[in-house]
Design a protein around this motif. Sequence first.
Motif, mmCIF file in Angstrom:
data_model
loop_
_atom_site.group_PDB
_atom_site.id
_atom_site.type_symbol
_atom_site.label_atom_id
_atom_site.label_comp_id
_atom_site.label_asym_id
_atom_site.label_seq_id
_atom_site.Cartn_x
_atom_site.Cartn_y
_atom_site.Cartn_z
ATOM 1 N N GLU A 1 63.437 -8.571 -32.854
ATOM 2 C CA GLU A 1 63.970 -9.189 -31.640
ATOM 3 C C GLU A 1 65.448 -9.535 -31.812
ATOM 4 O OE1 GLU A 1 61.561 -12.341 -30.010
ATOM 5 O OE2 GLU A 1 59.720 -11.225 -30.441
ATOM 6 N N GLN A 2 65.843 -9.923 -33.028
ATOM 7 C CA GLN A 2 67.271 -10.156 -33.288
ATOM 8 C C GLN A 2 68.049 -8.865 -33.065
ATOM 9 O OE1 GLN A 2 68.407 -11.961 -36.976
ATOM 10 N NE2 GLN A 2 66.974 -13.662 -36.752
ATOM 11 N N TYR A 3 67.491 -7.756 -33.529
ATOM 12 C CA TYR A 3 68.140 -6.462 -33.355
ATOM 13 C C TYR A 3 68.361 -6.166 -31.871
ATOM 14 C CZ TYR A 3 68.892 -1.428 -33.571
ATOM 15 O OH TYR A 3 69.413 -0.168 -33.427
ATOM 16 N N GLU A 4 67.321 -6.375 -31.063
ATOM 17 C CA GLU A 4 67.440 -6.152 -29.628
ATOM 18 C C GLU A 4 68.458 -7.097 -29.003
ATOM 19 O OE1 GLU A 4 63.727 -6.084 -27.499
ATOM 20 O OE2 GLU A 4 62.739 -4.980 -29.117
ATOM 21 N N LEU A 5 68.435 -8.353 -29.440
ATOM 22 C CA LEU A 5 69.379 -9.340 -28.927
ATOM 23 C C LEU A 5 70.815 -8.921 -29.238
ATOM 24 C CD1 LEU A 5 70.068 -12.093 -27.670
ATOM 25 C CD2 LEU A 5 69.644 -13.106 -29.924
ATOM 26 N N TYR A 6 71.054 -8.498 -30.479
ATOM 27 C CA TYR A 6 72.409 -8.063 -30.849
ATOM 28 C C TYR A 6 72.831 -6.821 -30.081
ATOM 29 C CZ TYR A 6 72.464 -11.427 -34.710
ATOM 30 O OH TYR A 6 72.455 -12.571 -35.465
ATOM 31 N N GLN A 7 71.890 -5.911 -29.809
ATOM 32 C CA GLN A 7 72.220 -4.740 -28.997
ATOM 33 C C GLN A 7 72.629 -5.158 -27.591
ATOM 34 O OE1 GLN A 7 68.702 -2.166 -29.407
ATOM 35 N NE2 GLN A 7 70.091 -0.617 -30.204
ATOM 36 N N ASP A 8 71.863 -6.085 -27.007
ATOM 37 C CA ASP A 8 72.194 -6.573 -25.664
ATOM 38 C C ASP A 8 73.552 -7.269 -25.655
ATOM 39 O OD1 ASP A 8 69.781 -5.589 -24.759
ATOM 40 O OD2 ASP A 8 68.780 -7.550 -24.712
ATOM 41 N N MET A 9 73.804 -8.078 -26.683
ATOM 42 C CA MET A 9 75.080 -8.788 -26.775
ATOM 43 C C MET A 9 76.231 -7.794 -26.913
ATOM 44 S SD MET A 9 73.913 -11.926 -29.234
ATOM 45 C CE MET A 9 75.498 -12.768 -29.307
ATOM 46 N N GLU A 10 76.015 -6.761 -27.720
ATOM 47 C CA GLU A 10 77.044 -5.733 -27.915
ATOM 48 C C GLU A 10 77.369 -5.045 -26.597
ATOM 49 O OE1 GLU A 10 77.905 -2.107 -31.032
ATOM 50 O OE2 GLU A 10 75.842 -2.583 -30.558
ATOM 51 N N SER A 11 76.346 -4.757 -25.809
ATOM 52 C CA SER A 11 76.542 -4.129 -24.506
ATOM 53 C C SER A 11 77.334 -5.045 -23.577
ATOM 54 C CB SER A 11 75.185 -3.793 -23.891
ATOM 55 O OG SER A 11 75.346 -3.287 -22.596
ATOM 56 N N GLU A 12 76.960 -6.320 -23.544
ATOM 57 C CA GLU A 12 77.668 -7.288 -22.702
ATOM 58 C C GLU A 12 79.127 -7.420 -23.129
ATOM 59 O OE1 GLU A 12 76.834 -9.171 -19.993
ATOM 60 O OE2 GLU A 12 74.937 -8.084 -19.884
ATOM 61 N N ILE A 13 79.364 -7.463 -24.430
ATOM 62 C CA ILE A 13 80.731 -7.581 -24.945
ATOM 63 C C ILE A 13 81.538 -6.347 -24.565
ATOM 64 C CG2 ILE A 13 82.132 -7.608 -27.061
ATOM 65 C CD1 ILE A 13 79.968 -9.531 -28.218
ATOM 66 N N GLY A 14 80.903 -5.174 -24.640
ATOM 67 C CA GLY A 14 81.588 -3.947 -24.240
ATOM 68 C C GLY A 14 82.015 -3.988 -22.785
ATOM 69 N N GLN A 15 81.138 -4.502 -21.924
ATOM 70 C CA GLN A 15 81.476 -4.614 -20.505
ATOM 71 C C GLN A 15 82.616 -5.608 -20.300
ATOM 72 O OE1 GLN A 15 77.932 -5.456 -18.223
ATOM 73 N NE2 GLN A 15 76.838 -3.739 -19.118
ATOM 74 N N LYS A 16 82.568 -6.729 -21.009
ATOM 75 C CA LYS A 16 83.637 -7.734 -20.900
ATOM 76 C C LYS A 16 84.962 -7.174 -21.404
ATOM 77 C CE LYS A 16 81.190 -11.188 -19.317
ATOM 78 N NZ LYS A 16 81.406 -11.698 -17.977
ATOM 79 N N ARG A 17 84.901 -6.392 -22.489
ATOM 80 C CA ARG A 17 86.110 -5.777 -23.045
ATOM 81 C C ARG A 17 86.723 -4.816 -22.032
ATOM 82 N NH1 ARG A 17 84.066 -3.458 -27.524
ATOM 83 N NH2 ARG A 17 83.715 -1.541 -26.395
ATOM 84 N N GLN A 18 85.882 -4.005 -21.392
ATOM 85 C CA GLN A 18 86.382 -3.064 -20.380
ATOM 86 C C GLN A 18 87.009 -3.804 -19.204
ATOM 87 O OE1 GLN A 18 83.028 -0.597 -19.402
ATOM 88 N NE2 GLN A 18 83.278 0.696 -21.210
ATOM 89 N N GLN A 19 86.378 -4.903 -18.789
ATOM 90 C CA GLN A 19 86.925 -5.682 -17.677
ATOM 91 C C GLN A 19 88.265 -6.302 -18.049
ATOM 92 O OE1 GLN A 19 85.706 -5.978 -14.414
ATOM 93 N NE2 GLN A 19 87.781 -6.762 -14.192
#
Length: 52
Positions: free
Chosen positions: A26-44
């Motif tokens: 579940e930590q792995y999934e959480l970190y994947q989700d966080m990475e995706s969110e960070i990528g979107q924030k970085r693009q914005q």
Amino acid sequence: MTIEKAYEKFYELLEQIDNSDIPSSEQYELYQDMESEIGQKRQQAYADMHEY
């Protein structure tokens, strides 16, 4: 909020997750989700930097 405070909060969160009872899978999934969110924030942020 300062950059330093943002980093402090970010690393505190990572430490809390690492020290939690959340199973590794579940930590792995959480970190994947966080990475995706960070990528979107970085693009914005990049788009905001280059607005005219």
